[in-house]
Design a protein around this motif. Structure first.
Motif, PDB file in Angstrom:
ATOM      1  N   LEU A  18       0.816  -1.215   0.000  1.00 36.35           N
ATOM      2  CA  LEU A  18       0.000   0.000   0.000  1.00 36.35           C
ATOM      3  C   LEU A  18       0.849   1.264   0.000  1.00 36.35           C
ATOM      4  CD1 LEU A  18      -2.841  -1.082   2.421  1.00 36.35           C
ATOM      5  CD2 LEU A  18      -3.049  -0.625  -0.037  1.00 36.35           C
ATOM      6  N   GLY A  19       2.056   1.160   0.508  1.00 31.39           N
ATOM      7  CA  GLY A  19       2.953   2.301   0.512  1.00 31.39           C
ATOM      8  C   GLY A  19       2.579   3.339   1.550  1.00 31.39           C
ATOM      9  N   PRO A  20       3.150   4.538   1.420  1.00 33.07           N
ATOM     10  CA  PRO A  20       2.972   5.564   2.449  1.00 33.07           C
ATOM     11  C   PRO A  20       1.594   6.237   2.443  1.00 33.07           C
ATOM     12  CG  PRO A  20       4.309   6.414   0.668  1.00 33.07           C
ATOM     13  CD  PRO A  20       4.085   4.949   0.384  1.00 33.07           C
ATOM     14  N   ALA A  21       0.800   6.021   1.432  1.00 41.52           N
ATOM     15  CA  ALA A  21      -0.513   6.674   1.365  1.00 41.52           C
ATOM     16  C   ALA A  21      -1.510   6.095   2.361  1.00 41.52           C
ATOM     17  CB  ALA A  21      -1.083   6.554  -0.048  1.00 41.52           C
ATOM     18  N   VAL A  22      -1.236   4.871   2.834  1.00 49.04           N
ATOM     19  CA  VAL A  22      -2.165   4.191   3.737  1.00 49.04           C
ATOM     20  C   VAL A  22      -1.366   3.541   4.856  1.00 49.04           C
ATOM     21  CG1 VAL A  22      -3.918   2.387   3.951  1.00 49.04           C
ATOM     22  CG2 VAL A  22      -3.744   3.702   1.825  1.00 49.04           C
ATOM     23  N   ARG A  23      -1.808   3.762   6.072  1.00 48.71           N
ATOM     24  CA  ARG A  23      -1.188   3.104   7.221  1.00 48.71           C
ATOM     25  C   ARG A  23      -2.061   1.935   7.647  1.00 48.71           C
ATOM     26  NH1 ARG A  23       0.186   5.490  13.154  1.00 48.71           N
ATOM     27  NH2 ARG A  23       1.264   3.629  13.851  1.00 48.71           N
ATOM     28  N   VAL A  24      -1.480   0.754   7.736  1.00 47.09           N
ATOM     29  CA  VAL A  24      -2.211  -0.452   8.127  1.00 47.09           C
ATOM     30  C   VAL A  24      -2.076  -0.630   9.636  1.00 47.09           C
ATOM     31  CG1 VAL A  24      -2.357  -2.970   7.889  1.00 47.09           C
ATOM     32  CG2 VAL A  24      -1.816  -1.548   5.893  1.00 47.09           C
ATOM     33  N   LEU A  25      -3.223  -0.764  10.307  1.00 39.29           N
ATOM     34  CA  LEU A  25      -3.233  -0.995  11.746  1.00 39.29           C
ATOM     35  C   LEU A  25      -4.019  -2.255  12.065  1.00 39.29           C
ATOM     36  CD1 LEU A  25      -3.967   2.553  13.220  1.00 39.29           C
ATOM     37  CD2 LEU A  25      -1.778   1.371  13.085  1.00 39.29           C
ATOM     38  N   LYS A  26      -3.407  -3.137  12.814  1.00 45.93           N
ATOM     39  CA  LYS A  26      -4.077  -4.356  13.275  1.00 45.93           C
ATOM     40  C   LYS A  26      -4.868  -4.014  14.535  1.00 45.93           C
ATOM     41  CE  LYS A  26      -2.973  -8.614  15.625  1.00 45.93           C
ATOM     42  NZ  LYS A  26      -1.886  -9.386  16.186  1.00 45.93           N
ATOM     43  N   VAL A  27      -6.148  -4.373  14.522  1.00 46.59           N
ATOM     44  CA  VAL A  27      -7.017  -4.150  15.675  1.00 46.59           C
ATOM     45  C   VAL A  27      -7.627  -5.493  16.025  1.00 46.59           C
ATOM     46  CG1 VAL A  27      -8.971  -2.845  16.589  1.00 46.59           C
ATOM     47  CG2 VAL A  27      -7.518  -1.823  14.811  1.00 46.59           C
ATOM     48  N   ASP A  28      -7.035  -6.174  17.010  1.00 43.12           N
ATOM     49  CA  ASP A  28      -7.572  -7.492  17.344  1.00 43.12           C
ATOM     50  C   ASP A  28      -8.640  -7.362  18.422  1.00 43.12           C
ATOM     51  OD1 ASP A  28      -6.210  -8.513  20.089  1.00 43.12           O
ATOM     52  OD2 ASP A  28      -4.805  -7.283  18.928  1.00 43.12           O
ATOM     53  N   GLU A  29      -9.676  -8.157  18.252  1.00 47.73           N
ATOM     54  CA  GLU A  29     -10.838  -8.091  19.125  1.00 47.73           C
ATOM     55  C   GLU A  29     -10.495  -8.415  20.579  1.00 47.73           C
ATOM     56  OE1 GLU A  29     -15.438  -9.491  18.855  1.00 47.73           O
ATOM     57  OE2 GLU A  29     -13.921 -10.997  18.396  1.00 47.73           O
ATOM     58  N   ALA A  30      -9.535  -9.280  20.799  1.00 42.48           N
ATOM     59  CA  ALA A  30      -9.170  -9.658  22.161  1.00 42.48           C
ATOM     60  C   ALA A  30      -8.633  -8.466  22.953  1.00 42.48           C
ATOM     61  CB  ALA A  30      -8.137 -10.777  22.144  1.00 42.48           C
ATOM     62  N   ASN A  31      -7.865  -7.603  22.317  1.00 42.97           N
ATOM     63  CA  ASN A  31      -7.253  -6.461  23.008  1.00 42.97           C
ATOM     64  C   ASN A  31      -7.995  -5.146  22.825  1.00 42.97           C
ATOM     65  OD1 ASN A  31      -5.032  -7.888  24.127  1.00 42.97           O
ATOM     66  ND2 ASN A  31      -4.101  -7.909  22.100  1.00 42.97           N
ATOM     67  N   TYR A  32      -8.755  -5.015  21.748  1.00 38.03           N
ATOM     68  CA  TYR A  32      -9.416  -3.745  21.435  1.00 38.03           C
ATOM     69  C   TYR A  32     -10.894  -3.962  21.119  1.00 38.03           C
ATOM     70  CZ  TYR A  32      -4.542  -2.425  21.031  1.00 38.03           C
ATOM     71  OH  TYR A  32      -3.207  -2.219  21.281  1.00 38.03           O
ATOM     72  N   SER A  33     -11.579  -4.678  21.987  1.00 36.56           N
ATOM     73  CA  SER A  33     -12.973  -5.039  21.725  1.00 36.56           C
ATOM     74  C   SER A  33     -13.870  -3.815  21.555  1.00 36.56           C
ATOM     75  CB  SER A  33     -13.516  -5.966  22.807  1.00 36.56           C
ATOM     76  OG  SER A  33     -13.461  -5.330  24.066  1.00 36.56           O
ATOM     77  N   ALA A  34     -13.644  -2.758  22.313  1.00 41.11           N
ATOM     78  CA  ALA A  34     -14.475  -1.555  22.199  1.00 41.11           C
ATOM     79  C   ALA A  34     -14.306  -0.897  20.836  1.00 41.11           C
ATOM     80  CB  ALA A  34     -14.133  -0.571  23.311  1.00 41.11           C
ATOM     81  N   VAL A  35     -13.081  -0.882  20.329  1.00 38.94           N
ATOM     82  CA  VAL A  35     -12.836  -0.300  19.000  1.00 38.94           C
ATOM     83  C   VAL A  35     -13.538  -1.133  17.937  1.00 38.94           C
ATOM     84  CG1 VAL A  35     -11.078   0.265  17.274  1.00 38.94           C
ATOM     85  CG2 VAL A  35     -10.643   0.723  19.701  1.00 38.94           C
ATOM     86  N   VAL A  36     -13.393  -2.444  18.013  1.00 39.52           N
ATOM     87  CA  VAL A  36     -14.038  -3.325  17.038  1.00 39.52           C
ATOM     88  C   VAL A  36     -15.548  -3.138  17.095  1.00 39.52           C
ATOM     89  CG1 VAL A  36     -14.453  -5.730  16.392  1.00 39.52           C
ATOM     90  CG2 VAL A  36     -12.146  -4.985  16.995  1.00 39.52           C
ATOM     91  N   ARG A  37     -16.118  -3.145  18.291  1.00 42.13           N
ATOM     92  CA  ARG A  37     -17.577  -2.972  18.430  1.00 42.13           C
ATOM     93  C   ARG A  37     -18.048  -1.636  17.877  1.00 42.13           C
ATOM     94  NH1 ARG A  37     -16.809  -5.032  23.586  1.00 42.13           N
ATOM     95  NH2 ARG A  37     -17.062  -2.937  24.442  1.00 42.13           N
ATOM     96  N   SER A  38     -17.230  -0.596  17.991  1.00 40.37           N
ATOM     97  CA  SER A  38     -17.638   0.730  17.516  1.00 40.37           C
ATOM     98  C   SER A  38     -17.869   0.760  16.006  1.00 40.37           C
ATOM     99  CB  SER A  38     -16.614   1.786  17.924  1.00 40.37           C
ATOM    100  OG  SER A  38     -15.442   1.697  17.150  1.00 40.37           O
ATOM    101  N   PHE A  39     -17.250  -0.161  15.283  1.00 37.88           N
ATOM    102  CA  PHE A  39     -17.439  -0.238  13.835  1.00 37.88           C
ATOM    103  C   PHE A  39     -18.551  -1.205  13.437  1.00 37.88           C
ATOM    104  CE2 PHE A  39     -13.355   1.814  13.982  1.00 37.88           C
ATOM    105  CZ  PHE A  39     -13.410   2.686  12.910  1.00 37.88           C
ATOM    106  N   THR A  40     -19.143  -1.882  14.405  1.00 35.18           N
ATOM    107  CA  THR A  40     -20.242  -2.839  14.215  1.00 35.18           C
ATOM    108  C   THR A  40     -20.056  -3.777  13.016  1.00 35.18           C
ATOM    109  OG1 THR A  40     -21.605  -1.260  12.980  1.00 35.18           O
ATOM    110  CG2 THR A  40     -21.942  -1.367  15.378  1.00 35.18           C
ATOM    111  N   PRO A  41     -18.930  -4.484  12.959  1.00 35.07           N
ATOM    112  CA  PRO A  41     -18.771  -5.453  11.867  1.00 35.07           C
ATOM    113  C   PRO A  41     -19.714  -6.636  12.076  1.00 35.07           C
ATOM    114  CG  PRO A  41     -16.994  -5.708  13.431  1.00 35.07           C
ATOM    115  CD  PRO A  41     -17.807  -4.526  13.885  1.00 35.07           C
ATOM    116  N   THR A  42     -20.193  -7.205  10.978  1.00 37.67           N
ATOM    117  CA  THR A  42     -21.055  -8.384  11.087  1.00 37.67           C
ATOM    118  C   THR A  42     -20.232  -9.660  11.165  1.00 37.67           C
ATOM    119  OG1 THR A  42     -21.291  -8.503   8.694  1.00 37.67           O
ATOM    120  CG2 THR A  42     -22.995  -7.300   9.913  1.00 37.67           C
TER     121      THR A  42
END
Length: 108
Positions: free
Chosen positions: A45-69
């Protein structure tokens, strides 16, 4: 005058890669993408996009905020605006093409 950090830091889009807990963590059996897979995605992807791993075990509130199915889910955001989303297992080629197209579209 702007602070020096504002002059240096580019405004990039962020690709949040939301992952389920690994097998053994909370009993989930879903496949996860390795750090090497995510690093390869970042290189492509290069410098135009930063990839961030958001795992549900450690960041459950962040994951829930996006309401993925389902997880994994990729969400591309830029300055707080969701530009693109893909839910479920993904192939890096598809993600790279879609994300770069969306970033280019947003930049114009």
């Amino acid at each position: 005058m702007l602070p020096s950090t504002a002059q240096v830091l580019p405004v990039t889009a962020v690709l949040l890669v939301m992952l389920p807990p690994l097998a053994g963590d909370m009993g989930a059996q879903s496949p996860a993408y390795s750090p090497a897979d995510l690093a390869a995605l970042q290189r492509r992807l290069g410098p135009a996009v930063r990839v961030l791993k958001v795992d549900e075990a450690n960041y459950s509130a962040v994951v829930r905020s996006f309401t993925p199915t389902q997880l994994p889910t990729c969400v591309l955001v830029h300055q707080g605006v969701e530009l693109w989303r893909q839910q479920g297992l993904f192939q890096a080629d598809e993600v790279v093409a879609s994300v770069l197209a969306k970033v280019a579209e947003f930049a114009t």
